[in-house]
Write a protein that holds these residues in place. Structure first.
Motif, mmCIF file in Angstrom:
data_model
loop_
_atom_site.group_PDB
_atom_site.id
_atom_site.type_symbol
_atom_site.label_atom_id
_atom_site.label_comp_id
_atom_site.label_asym_id
_atom_site.label_seq_id
_atom_site.Cartn_x
_atom_site.Cartn_y
_atom_site.Cartn_z
ATOM 1 N N LEU A 1 0.807 -1.213 0.000
ATOM 2 C CA LEU A 1 0.000 0.000 0.000
ATOM 3 C C LEU A 1 0.846 1.271 0.000
ATOM 4 C CD1 LEU A 1 -2.827 1.230 0.094
ATOM 5 C CD2 LEU A 1 -2.724 1.115 2.588
ATOM 6 N N LYS A 2 1.840 1.332 0.861
ATOM 7 C CA LYS A 2 2.639 2.556 0.984
ATOM 8 C C LYS A 2 3.276 2.942 -0.347
ATOM 9 C CE LYS A 2 6.292 4.667 3.781
ATOM 10 N NZ LYS A 2 7.256 4.444 4.894
ATOM 11 N N ASP A 3 3.899 1.977 -1.013
ATOM 12 C CA ASP A 3 4.538 2.258 -2.298
ATOM 13 C C ASP A 3 3.508 2.574 -3.381
ATOM 14 O OD1 ASP A 3 7.019 1.923 -1.217
ATOM 15 O OD2 ASP A 3 7.322 -0.109 -1.996
ATOM 16 N N ASN A 4 2.407 1.840 -3.391
ATOM 17 C CA ASN A 4 1.378 2.067 -4.411
ATOM 18 C C ASN A 4 0.766 3.456 -4.304
ATOM 19 O OD1 ASN A 4 1.580 -0.405 -5.725
ATOM 20 N ND2 ASN A 4 0.149 -1.412 -4.328
ATOM 21 N N LEU A 5 0.464 3.866 -3.065
ATOM 22 C CA LEU A 5 -0.118 5.189 -2.885
ATOM 23 C C LEU A 5 0.898 6.295 -3.178
ATOM 24 C CD1 LEU A 5 -2.412 4.820 0.267
ATOM 25 C CD2 LEU A 5 -3.025 4.706 -2.152
ATOM 26 N N TYR A 6 2.167 6.050 -2.840
ATOM 27 C CA TYR A 6 3.197 7.052 -3.142
ATOM 28 C C TYR A 6 3.335 7.235 -4.656
ATOM 29 C CZ TYR A 6 7.578 9.543 -3.560
ATOM 30 O OH TYR A 6 8.529 10.476 -3.898
ATOM 31 N N LYS A 7 3.353 6.128 -5.390
ATOM 32 C CA LYS A 7 3.469 6.218 -6.851
ATOM 33 C C LYS A 7 2.291 6.988 -7.442
ATOM 34 C CE LYS A 7 6.019 1.863 -7.417
ATOM 35 N NZ LYS A 7 5.931 0.450 -7.890
ATOM 36 N N LEU A 8 1.102 6.686 -6.942
ATOM 37 C CA LEU A 8 -0.091 7.372 -7.441
ATOM 38 C C LEU A 8 -0.029 8.850 -7.121
ATOM 39 C CD1 LEU A 8 -2.889 7.209 -8.757
ATOM 40 C CD2 LEU A 8 -3.833 6.706 -6.485
ATOM 41 N N TRP A 9 0.309 9.189 -5.880
ATOM 42 C CA TRP A 9 0.416 10.601 -5.479
ATOM 43 C C TRP A 9 1.474 11.317 -6.318
ATOM 44 C CZ3 TRP A 9 4.938 12.809 -3.589
ATOM 45 C CH2 TRP A 9 4.831 14.144 -3.204
ATOM 46 N N ASN A 10 2.606 10.668 -6.512
ATOM 47 C CA ASN A 10 3.705 11.276 -7.251
ATOM 48 C C ASN A 10 3.288 11.590 -8.692
ATOM 49 O OD1 ASN A 10 6.499 12.114 -7.441
ATOM 50 N ND2 ASN A 10 6.850 10.281 -8.690
ATOM 51 N N ARG A 11 2.616 10.643 -9.320
ATOM 52 C CA ARG A 11 2.189 10.855 -10.706
ATOM 53 C C ARG A 11 1.095 11.906 -10.813
ATOM 54 N NH1 ARG A 11 2.067 4.379 -12.084
ATOM 55 N NH2 ARG A 11 4.329 4.104 -12.307
ATOM 56 N N MET A 12 0.155 11.869 -9.877
ATOM 57 C CA MET A 12 -0.911 12.880 -9.915
ATOM 58 C C MET A 12 -0.351 14.271 -9.650
ATOM 59 S SD MET A 12 -4.168 11.028 -8.030
ATOM 60 C CE MET A 12 -5.287 12.374 -8.479
ATOM 61 N N SER A 13 0.585 14.381 -8.711
ATOM 62 C CA SER A 13 1.170 15.683 -8.364
ATOM 63 C C SER A 13 2.033 16.249 -9.486
ATOM 64 C CB SER A 13 2.011 15.560 -7.082
ATOM 65 O OG SER A 13 1.217 15.147 -6.000
ATOM 66 N N SER A 14 2.632 15.357 -10.268
ATOM 67 C CA SER A 14 3.513 15.813 -11.346
ATOM 68 C C SER A 14 2.777 15.999 -12.666
ATOM 69 C CB SER A 14 4.652 14.805 -11.548
ATOM 70 O OG SER A 14 4.134 13.560 -12.004
#
Length: 414
Positions: free
Chosen positions: A42-55
């Protein structure tokens, strides 16, 4: 340290969005990743999603096309997003929905927090007592036909948040992948099954119908639940004129009303009513029509226009009991196991369809008892040759444990 991301999206928002997605359950999308699988990392999956949405580099994958049968016949194609995409859509919904709730009108009930189908049924019941004429309408293929340009115009009227606008546009344009792997590119509509689609459809209809009729015909009470709507009139002439006006309005907005589900209904229940061919209508699983009622204080019998579970709903429930439960094949189970499986379903039916004229559910109660009786005859040899013995067996079970099945609280086994 200042963020170099073009969009300022909170990590907390993404985490809360996942919690909502998990609470709502749901199946996997085209990537075949379930909620349980997604949660393992979960931690990595949510970070990847947040990172892509933020960028700004997040591009939603195709939605999975899933054909489900429509109650009226035929099939409806749902578009199921992946778990990650549902999290992204939920994040947008959590920001956008409160802004839109502030402008939505009270008589829009579908897909809205704090509002229910019972609210829509209740207000319609009251208005049918005050108005003799009603127009019922159904929007044909709402989710498949909303024009993107008009929808985005409405969205931009209520938010200038660039990441919300960006991802809504990308979700609208995401293709649908069918079960045989074929990708379908769309040019209009918002996939039914998407988290953000109900909010977007409500926004579109807010301008297409809700606000329009409130301004154009301010004296006409109306009610809408998603793509099902109705409004009340003083005369047949007024109903016909406003219906024609409404059809033109929807046509101008890129939508059509379903010709077979759109009609003018006469609702009067007094002795002096006229002879009109349509004097009932179905709305949210209930049939509204004239019914006999009894005054609890005086005992007087009178006629009133009121809702009760529709014949179509009764038919659908019976079909689910017969073909969905498959109780007849559960011969290795105990009756308590069957009760544990079906009681939450029965409870849901009683709570929804028993809100008005609960006595009409007796047909369902008797049908369930018949299914249980047949189960007993298949399981126990001594019951197979005698219907009377099987009925007595079920009555004895009821008398020993009258709360075993939820519907036994509503009607005893005779």
């Amino acid at each position: 340290m200042l963020s170099t991301k073009p969009f300022n999206i909170s990590k907390t928002l993404v985490m809360e969005a996942f919690k909502n997605v998990k609470a709502n359950a749901g199946s996997a999308g085209v990537d075949k990743v379930s909620i349980e699988m997604y949660e393992k990392n979960l931690k990595d999956n949510l970070y990847k999603l947040w990172n892509r949405m933020s960028s700004g580099s997040y591009f939603p994958p195709p939605v999975m096309g899933l054909a489900i049968p429509k109650k009226s016949g035929g099939e409806r194609l749902l578009g199921i997003p992946t778990v990650a995409d549902r999290v992204a859509q939920t994040a947008v919904k959590m920001v956008l929905e409160p802004q839109l709730e502030a402008v939505f009108l009270p008589d829009s009930y579908g897909y809205r927090p704090g509002k229910s189908a019972h609210d829509a049924i209740g207000i319609t019941r009251e208005r049918c007592w005050r108005y003799e004429w009603l127009v019922e309408f159904d929007i044909k293929g709402l989710f498949d036909n909303i024009p993107w340009d008009l929808l985005m115009k409405a969205v931009k009227r209520h938010t200038d948040c660039q990441w919300i606008l960006l991802y809504i546009e990308r979700w609208l344009k995401a293709p649908m992948r069918t079960e045989d792997g074929k990708e379908i590119n769309r040019t209009k509509g918002t996939p039914q099954g998407g988290v953000v689609s109900p909010v977007l459809s409500n926004l579109f209809l807010h301008y297409c119908f809700d606000k329009w009729i409130s301004i154009k015909h301010p004296s006409v009470p109306w009610c809408r639940y998603a793509d099902d709507g109705l409004f009340h009139c003083q005369s047949h002439e007024q109903a016909r004129a406003i219906l024609d006006d409404t059809m033109k309005r929807f046509k101008d907005c890129g939508l059509d009303l379903h010709p077979e589900k759109t009609k003018i209904v006469y609702c009067k229940s007094s002795k002096n009513k006229i002879d009109y061919p349509i004097q009932s209508f179905d709305f949210l699983g209930y049939t509204f029509q004239n019914r006999r009622a009894k005054n609890s204080n005086t005992g007087e019998i009178f006629t009133t226009f009121t809702p009760a579970i529709s014949k179509k709903s009764l038919k659908n429930i019976k079909h689910r009991i017969k073909h969905g439960w498959r109780v007849k094949n559960m011969l290795q189970c105990h009756l308590q196991d069957i009760a544990k499986m079906v009681n939450p379903i029965i409870r849901g039916w009683v709570q929804y369809y028993g809100k008005y004229n609960k006595s009409k559910l007796a047909i369902i109660y008797r049908y369930i008892n018949m299914i249980l009786k047949k189960w007993g005859q298949r399981k126990y040899k001594k019951l197979r040759e005698s219907q009377a013995r099987a009925r007595k067996w079920l009555k004895n079970v009821y008398e020993a444990n009258p709360k075993l099945f939820y519907h036994w609280n509503e009607m005893a086994v005779y």
